[in-house]
Design an enzyme around this catalytic site. Sequence first.
Site, PDB file in Angstrom:
ATOM      1  N   ASP A  47      -6.972   4.097  -4.574  1.00  0.00           N
ATOM      2  CA  ASP A  47      -7.736   3.988  -2.979  1.00  0.00           C
ATOM      3  C   ASP A  47      -8.343   5.461  -2.905  1.00  0.00           C
ATOM      4  OD1 ASP A  47      -7.756   2.228  -0.821  1.00  0.00           O
ATOM      5  OD2 ASP A  47      -7.275   4.008   0.197  1.00  0.00           O
TER       6      ASP A  47
ATOM      7  N   LYS B 179       0.815  -1.248  -0.012  1.00  0.00           N
ATOM      8  CA  LYS B 179      -0.041  -0.070  -0.016  1.00  0.00           C
ATOM      9  C   LYS B 179       0.946   1.356   0.153  1.00  0.00           C
ATOM     10  CE  LYS B 179      -4.467   0.801   0.107  1.00  0.00           C
ATOM     11  NZ  LYS B 179      -5.634  -0.008  -0.291  1.00  0.00           N
TER      12      LYS B 179
HETATM   13  P1  NDP Z   1     -13.015   7.450  -2.815  1.00  0.00           P
HETATM   14  O1  NDP Z   1     -11.987   8.754  -2.648  1.00  0.00           O
HETATM   15  O2  NDP Z   1     -13.683   7.405  -4.368  1.00  0.00           O
HETATM   16  O3  NDP Z   1     -14.078   7.890  -1.877  1.00  0.00           O
HETATM   17  C1  NDP Z   1     -14.133   8.155  -0.390  1.00  0.00           C
HETATM   18  C2  NDP Z   1     -15.301   8.462   0.381  1.00  0.00           C
HETATM   19  O4  NDP Z   1     -15.301   8.307   1.724  1.00  0.00           O
HETATM   20  C3  NDP Z   1     -15.980   9.922   0.114  1.00  0.00           C
HETATM   21  O5  NDP Z   1     -17.155   9.915   0.171  1.00  0.00           O
HETATM   22  C4  NDP Z   1     -15.092  10.724   1.233  1.00  0.00           C
HETATM   23  O6  NDP Z   1     -15.803  11.706   1.744  1.00  0.00           O
HETATM   24  C5  NDP Z   1     -15.331   9.422   2.460  1.00  0.00           C
HETATM   25  N1  NDP Z   1     -14.248   9.501   3.297  1.00  0.00           N
HETATM   26  C6  NDP Z   1     -13.042   9.672   3.141  1.00  0.00           C
HETATM   27  N2  NDP Z   1     -12.213   9.932   4.223  1.00  0.00           N
HETATM   28  C7  NDP Z   1     -13.209  10.053   5.292  1.00  0.00           C
HETATM   29  C8  NDP Z   1     -13.060  10.462   6.588  1.00  0.00           C
HETATM   30  N3  NDP Z   1     -11.839  10.467   7.178  1.00  0.00           N
HETATM   31  N4  NDP Z   1     -14.199  10.751   7.247  1.00  0.00           N
HETATM   32  C9  NDP Z   1     -15.542  10.535   6.562  1.00  0.00           C
HETATM   33  N5  NDP Z   1     -15.525  10.263   5.328  1.00  0.00           N
HETATM   34  C10 NDP Z   1     -14.430  10.090   4.652  1.00  0.00           C
HETATM   35  O7  NDP Z   1     -12.408   6.158  -1.963  1.00  0.00           O
HETATM   36  P2  NDP Z   1     -12.814   4.913  -2.404  1.00  0.00           P
HETATM   37  O8  NDP Z   1     -14.389   4.678  -2.508  1.00  0.00           O
HETATM   38  O9  NDP Z   1     -11.966   4.141  -3.297  1.00  0.00           O
HETATM   39  O10 NDP Z   1     -12.534   4.209  -1.123  1.00  0.00           O
HETATM   40  C11 NDP Z   1     -13.482   3.935   0.267  1.00  0.00           C
HETATM   41  C12 NDP Z   1     -12.908   2.958   1.128  1.00  0.00           C
HETATM   42  O11 NDP Z   1     -13.018   1.599   0.287  1.00  0.00           O
HETATM   43  C13 NDP Z   1     -11.590   3.150   1.663  1.00  0.00           C
HETATM   44  O12 NDP Z   1     -11.474   2.446   2.957  1.00  0.00           O
HETATM   45  C14 NDP Z   1     -10.841   2.064   0.676  1.00  0.00           C
HETATM   46  O13 NDP Z   1      -9.531   1.839   1.470  1.00  0.00           O
HETATM   47  C15 NDP Z   1     -11.487   1.179   0.380  1.00  0.00           C
HETATM   48  N6  NDP Z   1     -11.384   0.284  -0.529  1.00  0.00           N
HETATM   49  C16 NDP Z   1     -11.431   0.837  -1.920  1.00  0.00           C
HETATM   50  C17 NDP Z   1     -11.201   0.086  -3.192  1.00  0.00           C
HETATM   51  C18 NDP Z   1     -10.951   0.626  -4.316  1.00  0.00           C
HETATM   52  O14 NDP Z   1     -10.868  -0.069  -5.489  1.00  0.00           O
HETATM   53  N7  NDP Z   1     -11.074   1.762  -4.606  1.00  0.00           N
HETATM   54  C19 NDP Z   1     -10.834  -1.372  -3.054  1.00  0.00           C
HETATM   55  C20 NDP Z   1     -11.165  -1.825  -1.623  1.00  0.00           C
HETATM   56  C21 NDP Z   1     -11.123  -1.088  -0.726  1.00  0.00           C
HETATM   57  P3  NDP Z   1     -14.968  13.360   1.149  1.00  0.00           P
HETATM   58  O15 NDP Z   1     -15.365  13.444  -0.136  1.00  0.00           O
HETATM   59  O16 NDP Z   1     -15.804  14.071   2.034  1.00  0.00           O
HETATM   60  O17 NDP Z   1     -13.688  13.103   1.576  1.00  0.00           O
HETATM   61  O1  2IT Z   2      -7.893  -1.725  -0.732  1.00  0.00           O
HETATM   62  C1  2IT Z   2      -7.736  -2.242  -1.844  1.00  0.00           C
HETATM   63  O2  2IT Z   2      -8.027  -3.324  -2.158  1.00  0.00           O
HETATM   64  C2  2IT Z   2      -7.594  -1.332  -3.030  1.00  0.00           C
HETATM   65  N1  2IT Z   2      -7.569  -0.116  -2.749  1.00  0.00           N
HETATM   66  C3  2IT Z   2      -7.473  -1.895  -4.504  1.00  0.00           C
HETATM   67  C4  2IT Z   2      -6.134  -2.317  -4.492  1.00  0.00           C
HETATM   68  C5  2IT Z   2      -5.794  -2.646  -6.021  1.00  0.00           C
HETATM   69  O3  2IT Z   2      -4.601  -3.082  -6.216  1.00  0.00           O
HETATM   70  O4  2IT Z   2      -6.606  -2.638  -6.846  1.00  0.00           O
END
Ligand code: NDP
Ligand code: 2IT
Length: 451
Positions: A170, A130
């Site tokens: 992420d 990461k």
């Molecule tokens: P995005 O940046 O697309 O969206 C993040 C969302 O979470 C936004 O709505 C953001 O709000 C909110 N957020 C972020 N930080 C905070 C905080 N400290 N408090 C409250 N709300 C918060 O990210 P993703 O959707 O990609 O990721 C979301 C989660 O999913 C994370 O935990 C990530 O690690 C996990 N994840 C992502 C994957 C992926 O493929 N993208 C894969 C597996 C897991 P705001 O706009 O206000 O910041």
């Molecule tokens: O938390 C996760 O699994 C991710 N943000 C996606 C990682 C990836 O390599 O696609």
Amino acid sequence: MAVSDHVDFNTFMEGVKRRNPHQPEFTQAVQEVAEDIFDFMEDKEAYHSQQILRRISEPDRVVSFRVCWEDDAGNIRVQRGWRVQNNNAIGPYKGGLRFHPSVNESVLKFLAFEQTFKNALTGLPMGGGKGGSNFNPKGKSDREVMRFCQSFMTELYRHIGADVDVPAGDIGVGGREIGYMFGQYKRITNHFTGVLTGKGMEYGGSMIRPEATGYGAVYFMQEMLKHRGDEVKGKTAVISGSGNVATHAAEKITQLGGKVVTMSDSGGFIHDPDGISQEKIDWIKAHKTHRRGRISEYADEFKGATFHEGKRPWHVKCDLALPCATQNELDEAEARALVANGCIAVAEGANMPTTLAGTHVFKHAKIMFAPGKAANAGGVAVSGLEMSQNSERRSWKEEELQQMLLDIMQGIHGRCIAYGDQGDGYVDYVKGANIAGFKKVADAMLAFGVV
Ligand code: NDP
Ligand code: 2IT
């Protein structure tokens, strides 16, 4: 006399905390895994004599670097960047990059640790890593984001490679950022390889990668319900976040006949008792991604919806809950509120969104509870498929990939059942995911000897 790893749980955790001072997220993630692994290891002498748990909870390496960039006003800005290469026992390091002001070494070490077991659970050959930066993309112009990404990659490129370490997106890193970083990697190295995933369709990206994490989390939810003879159709779901994972989770719940009533961001949550339809989800996607707006504006746009400033959605009555924003966004009291309000299943779209005490509430209440390393593995799984397509220099069809994602999520569900079925109709998915993920990595480490 040989040093023994037959320490008790408390002594082990004291050691982890002593060696990682001021890293609460990392020690929390290690504890959640160790709570299940201690029992499982009890009679497995090789794991003890080879100090597997001790070794697995020490990253292979943590690279930290300075990232300088120039903002639109001509000011020189200095950020910190990291790549945590946690474990490559079963494949090249693989895991996303996070750009958010809250990013620090503890957060990235926890994410890389979780990623190691998650990637093992997918059944694909990927190790865990990461990275990211404390850079805040909010309010920055496209040009500023471009200059930051280029500077970040100017250091990162020497630590990654298609067979070495393959980053992806992420929080704060989506298609735009991956494009800028891939462009800079190619410019520096002159290599067009699958060094990043989540790429645009024009330059080696995979169909359904943007949807994969959210869809996968709902497929996992569907499998849990099916295991109990139930289904998503007709259920009310509460979702947090409004980014990549949250919007696609909402889309799949809606497609399967469920009703999503909340979404959130760091400013608060919106409650729409009529349900967040596909049309409304499309509005949120455009609003958050292209206009980079706030979720509060949803309540101005759609009648009947209310915005709850500074609040989280867990007190809204629901059948299903999907935390899809960030770590530790659902605490013990909120877990109790969900259970008291009749919630029957929780699937974590985010990484470690439930606090340790919150997970204990769900386990104690014996509701269906899928930890992130199982439920959100669909994203990295399709990243693994993107790597395969890049190696083959071809693209698979959308239908093929949809089916592969569903198969992979069903496979993960099966692995959780194998180690988490408690025999009384209750499946401890946390335990199942921890043991299945750990065992694969641990057995590969045993094969390599002491390295
Ligand atoms: P995005 O940046 O697309 O969206 C993040 C969302 O979470 C936004 O709505 C953001 O709000 C909110 N957020 C972020 N930080 C905070 C905080 N400290 N408090 C409250 N709300 C918060 O990210 P993703 O959707 O990609 O990721 C979301 C989660 O999913 C994370 O935990 C990530 O690690 C996990 N994840 C992502 C994957 C992926 O493929 N993208 C894969 C597996 C897991 P705001 O706009 O206000 O910041
Ligand atoms: O938390 C996760 O699994 C991710 N943000 C996606 C990682 C990836 O390599 O696609």
